[in-house]
Design an enzyme around this catalytic site. Structure first.
Site, short mmCIF file in Angstrom:
data_model
loop_
_atom_site.label_atom_id
_atom_site.label_comp_id
_atom_site.label_asym_id
_atom_site.label_seq_id
_atom_site.Cartn_x
_atom_site.Cartn_y
_atom_site.Cartn_z
N LYS A 159 41.38 -18.31 66.08
CA LYS A 159 42.39 -18.66 65.08
C LYS A 159 42.61 -20.17 65.21
O LYS A 159 43.16 -20.64 66.20
CB LYS A 159 43.70 -17.91 65.32
N TYR A 173 43.30 -18.92 70.29
CA TYR A 173 44.24 -19.48 69.32
C TYR A 173 44.39 -20.97 69.57
O TYR A 173 44.97 -21.39 70.57
CB TYR A 173 45.58 -18.75 69.44
#
Length: 333
Positions: free
Chosen positions: A169, A139
């Site tokens: 992400k 992330y």
């Protein structure tokens, strides 16, 4: 592992964690929210991410939130558990718990606050992602952790080469840089980014990319059919849903992912309350949205987007009445 070892794609809410007005974890509201997501047809759910206020939960609460999510959604949609922590040892413990609870995957940002460099970021992910057999999602969240993976040339590719990493992400806020990540790694790992607009549609159809993980899921009535149209390669229908989603997102969130009317999570929970959704309350250090003018402004955005508000504004202002636990947004044509 490789991107094809998971089916992760489409629209996922980064779920908020509902708390009661006195700050307790609201397990009933949490279960109701997860069931709402399933009814809305979302394609996966991220729990204990930034929107889930992991930073204000105890370790026991984080584990409980993960366990309930798996209980409610296992076998229905993928459940990925956020394990972000300040040290790899802490993140590893949360990852091992997620694996034992039956989660479908885990996710972490680089360690917050400490401003790690490229080698430190790589070492962190190598240790945490290798601690379990679960698929792992990196992330990139520079606004939240003050470290931008995409700012280090070649780092995303190195992270994509780690054995358990299957997805990134990328919430950099710098859209061209996010596209650089898509170009660099989407042949090996799934990429979730900012694709819920016409430019994003062009990228999905021609360049690559797999989905959005969106704070709270208020946009599900538009984003779910958008991604289903993308999967069919139906660009005309996807553009229609992207334009409707843009009215909502453009009225609430800035390009750098900050909130327009309040801090993003309090703003989200105020919007959910207006829609009768079980988002619950925020916890300190966050403060609830109580100003009537701000609540009206948020309600106006929802109305322009065609989402029907359920409870009275006065109930939201008091932050005392619990929203209907089975509330769901209705989309007006």
């Amino acid at each position: 592992m490789h991107r094809d070892d998971v089916s992760w794609s489409g629209y996922w809410p980064a779920a908020p964690t509902p708390f009661t007005a006195d700050g307790a974890l609201d397990e009933d509201a949490w279960r109701a929210l997860l069931r709402l997501y399933h009814r809305q047809g979302v394609h996966g759910v991220l729990v204990n991410g930034s929107t889930g206020e992991w930073f204000s939960q105890s370790p026991a609460e984080r584990r409980r939130v993960a366990e309930i999510a798996v209980q409610e959604l296992s076998g229905r949609v993928p459940v990925v558990v956020g394990v972000t922590a300040y040290t790899p040892a802490e993140a590893v413990e949360f990852a091992r718990h997620a694996a034992g609870a039956g989660a479908d995957g885990v996710l972490a940002t680089p360690p917050p606050y400490v401003h790690p460099g490229a080698e430190e970021i790589h070492a962190f992910y190598a240790e945490v992602s290798g601690a379990t057999d679960l698929p792992f999602m990196v992330y990139n969240w520079p606004r939240g952790v003050a470290a931008d993976i995409s700012a280090h040339p070649g780092l995303a590719r190195r992270l994509a080469d780690l054995p358990q990493v299957v997805a990134i992400k990328d919430s950099t806020g710098d859209w061209p840089r996010m596209l650089d990540t898509v170009e660099a790694v989407s042949d090996r790992v799934r990429v979730f980014g900012s694709f819920l607009h016409r430019r994003g549609l062009a990228a999905l159809l021609e360049l690559g990319g797999d989905g959005n993980i969106d704070g709270g899921g208020v946009g599900a009535p538009f984003a779910v059919p958008y991604y289903e149209a993308v999967a069919r390669r139906d660009a005309a229908t996807a553009r229609t849903w992207a334009d409707r989603y843009a009215v909502l997102s453009g009225g609430l969130i800035r390009p750098d992912y900050s909130g327009i009317h309040a801090s993003p999570i309090p703003q989200l929970k105020a919007a959910m309350a207006l829609l009768g959704q079980p988002g619950g309350h925020v916890r300190p250090p966050l403060l609830p949205v109580t100003d009537a003018g701000t609540i009206q402004a948020i309600g106006d955005v929802l109305a322009r987007a065609g989402l029907t508000a359920a409870p009275a504004t006065e109930q939201v202002t008091e932050q005392a009445a619990e929203p209907a636990t089975d509330g769901r947004a209705e989309v007006r044509a």
